[in-house]
Design a protein around this motif. Structure first.
Motif, short mmCIF file in Angstrom:
data_model
loop_
_atom_site.label_atom_id
_atom_site.label_comp_id
_atom_site.label_asym_id
_atom_site.label_seq_id
_atom_site.Cartn_x
_atom_site.Cartn_y
_atom_site.Cartn_z
N LEU A 41 -9.32 -1.11 4.90
CA LEU A 41 -8.64 -2.26 5.20
C LEU A 41 -8.60 -2.76 6.53
O LEU A 41 -8.75 -3.85 6.70
CB LEU A 41 -7.01 -1.91 5.00
N VAL A 42 -9.06 -1.98 7.52
CA VAL A 42 -9.27 -2.69 8.86
C VAL A 42 -10.33 -3.35 9.08
O VAL A 42 -10.63 -4.49 9.31
CB VAL A 42 -9.35 -1.38 9.73
N THR A 43 -11.59 -2.73 8.20
CA THR A 43 -12.69 -3.46 8.23
C THR A 43 -12.67 -4.80 7.55
O THR A 43 -13.13 -5.82 8.05
CB THR A 43 -13.69 -2.74 7.50
N LEU A 44 -11.91 -4.84 6.31
CA LEU A 44 -11.63 -6.04 5.82
C LEU A 44 -10.97 -7.04 6.61
O LEU A 44 -11.40 -8.14 6.54
CB LEU A 44 -10.90 -5.85 4.57
N LEU A 45 -9.77 -6.79 7.35
CA LEU A 45 -9.05 -7.59 8.04
C LEU A 45 -9.91 -8.15 9.33
O LEU A 45 -10.00 -9.29 9.69
CB LEU A 45 -7.71 -7.06 8.68
N LEU A 46 -10.68 -7.25 10.01
CA LEU A 46 -11.53 -7.49 11.19
C LEU A 46 -12.29 -8.79 10.60
O LEU A 46 -12.78 -9.57 11.31
CB LEU A 46 -11.94 -6.40 11.61
N SER A 47 -12.93 -8.49 9.45
CA SER A 47 -13.99 -9.51 9.01
C SER A 47 -13.45 -10.95 8.68
O SER A 47 -13.98 -11.80 8.52
CB SER A 47 -14.69 -8.91 7.48
N LYS A 48 -12.11 -10.83 8.56
CA LYS A 48 -11.43 -11.99 8.36
C LYS A 48 -10.91 -12.62 9.64
O LYS A 48 -10.14 -13.57 9.60
CB LYS A 48 -10.19 -11.97 7.50
N GLY A 49 -11.21 -12.02 10.83
CA GLY A 49 -10.84 -12.59 12.18
C GLY A 49 -9.52 -12.16 12.79
O GLY A 49 -9.10 -12.16 13.81
N SER A 50 -9.14 -10.84 12.29
CA SER A 50 -7.79 -10.27 12.81
C SER A 50 -8.38 -9.39 14.09
O SER A 50 -9.86 -8.99 14.18
CB SER A 50 -7.23 -9.10 11.56
N ALA A 51 -7.63 -9.19 15.01
CA ALA A 51 -7.91 -8.55 16.20
C ALA A 51 -7.42 -6.86 15.84
O ALA A 51 -6.25 -6.83 15.50
CB ALA A 51 -7.18 -9.02 17.42
N GLN A 52 -8.12 -6.00 16.39
CA GLN A 52 -7.91 -4.67 16.24
C GLN A 52 -6.54 -4.23 16.92
O GLN A 52 -5.69 -3.39 16.36
CB GLN A 52 -9.04 -3.87 17.01
N LYS A 53 -6.25 -4.70 17.94
CA LYS A 53 -4.85 -4.67 18.60
C LYS A 53 -3.74 -4.76 17.77
O LYS A 53 -2.82 -4.26 18.11
CB LYS A 53 -4.85 -5.08 19.92
N ASP A 54 -3.76 -5.68 16.99
CA ASP A 54 -2.65 -6.22 16.08
C ASP A 54 -2.46 -5.45 14.67
O ASP A 54 -1.70 -5.94 13.74
CB ASP A 54 -3.08 -7.72 15.83
N LEU A 55 -3.42 -4.55 14.31
CA LEU A 55 -3.66 -4.00 13.08
C LEU A 55 -2.98 -2.55 13.04
O LEU A 55 -3.40 -1.89 13.92
CB LEU A 55 -4.97 -3.65 12.59
N TRP A 56 -2.10 -2.42 12.12
CA TRP A 56 -1.32 -0.97 12.07
C TRP A 56 -1.44 -0.53 10.70
O TRP A 56 -1.06 -1.12 9.70
CB TRP A 56 0.00 -1.32 12.59
N GLY A 57 -1.48 0.85 10.54
CA GLY A 57 -1.67 1.53 9.36
C GLY A 57 -0.21 2.14 8.76
O GLY A 57 0.51 2.69 9.68
N ILE A 58 -0.11 1.94 7.52
CA ILE A 58 1.30 2.49 6.99
C ILE A 58 0.91 2.84 5.55
O ILE A 58 -0.20 2.63 4.97
CB ILE A 58 2.32 1.12 6.78
N ASN A 59 1.81 3.51 5.02
CA ASN A 59 1.82 4.00 3.68
C ASN A 59 3.06 3.35 2.74
O ASN A 59 4.13 3.36 3.52
CB ASN A 59 1.90 5.33 3.31
N LEU A 60 2.91 2.86 1.62
CA LEU A 60 4.11 2.28 1.08
C LEU A 60 4.34 3.13 -0.08
O LEU A 60 3.25 3.74 -0.95
CB LEU A 60 3.70 0.94 0.46
N TRP A 61 5.49 3.53 -0.26
CA TRP A 61 6.11 4.18 -1.48
C TRP A 61 7.01 3.66 -2.47
O TRP A 61 7.88 3.58 -2.26
CB TRP A 61 6.91 5.55 -0.89
N PRO A 62 6.10 2.97 -3.50
CA PRO A 62 7.01 2.24 -4.46
C PRO A 62 8.18 2.63 -5.25
O PRO A 62 8.98 2.02 -5.46
CB PRO A 62 5.89 1.82 -5.52
N GLU A 63 8.12 4.05 -5.25
CA GLU A 63 9.19 4.74 -5.92
C GLU A 63 10.65 4.90 -5.23
O GLU A 63 11.45 5.35 -5.58
CB GLU A 63 8.60 5.91 -6.69
N GLU A 64 10.21 4.48 -3.71
CA GLU A 64 11.45 4.81 -2.76
C GLU A 64 12.14 3.49 -2.67
O GLU A 64 11.64 2.29 -2.58
CB GLU A 64 10.78 5.51 -1.51
N VAL A 65 12.98 3.58 -1.76
CA VAL A 65 13.85 2.39 -1.35
C VAL A 65 14.32 2.56 -0.05
O VAL A 65 14.40 3.56 0.35
CB VAL A 65 15.30 2.16 -2.44
N GLY A 66 14.78 1.33 0.64
CA GLY A 66 15.12 1.49 1.90
C GLY A 66 14.12 2.20 2.88
O GLY A 66 13.02 1.56 2.73
#
Length: 89
Positions: free
Chosen positions: A23-48
């Motif tokens: 995903l970093v590679t994708l966003l960098l290819s679209k013009g994002s700067a490395q310093k602005d990119l942060w990795g997360i995990n989303l858990w759709p079955e969770e709330v809050g």
């Protein structure tokens, strides 16, 4: 769990790849700067607070003061939540 990378400067969210680095590679290819990119995990079955997990190897960046897989700066965490809320909720 769904892997995601947030560009906190451009308010962009990329999701659903095998690795956060893909995903970093994708966003960098679209013009994002490395310093602005942060990795997360989303858990759709969770709330809050459990919906977003701030955990990725791409977050280890001592040159920005982040020495762990999580996101130590509360302001960056707030920005990440804001972008996720903008695109998902």
């Amino acid at each position: 769990m769904i892997k995601g990378v947030v560009d906190v400067a451009e308010h962009i969210l990329a999701v659903d790849a095998e690795l956060h680095a893909d995903l970093v590679t994708l966003l960098l290819s679209k013009g994002s700067a490395q310093k602005d990119l942060w990795g997360i995990n989303l858990w759709p079955e969770e709330v809050g607070e459990d919906f977003i997990e701030f955990d990725s190897l791409i977050n280890i960046r001592p040159w920005q003061g982040n020495r762990e897989r999580g996101v130590s700066d509360p302001e960056i965490r707030r920005q990440i939540i804001e972008v996720v809320d903008q695109w998902i909720k």
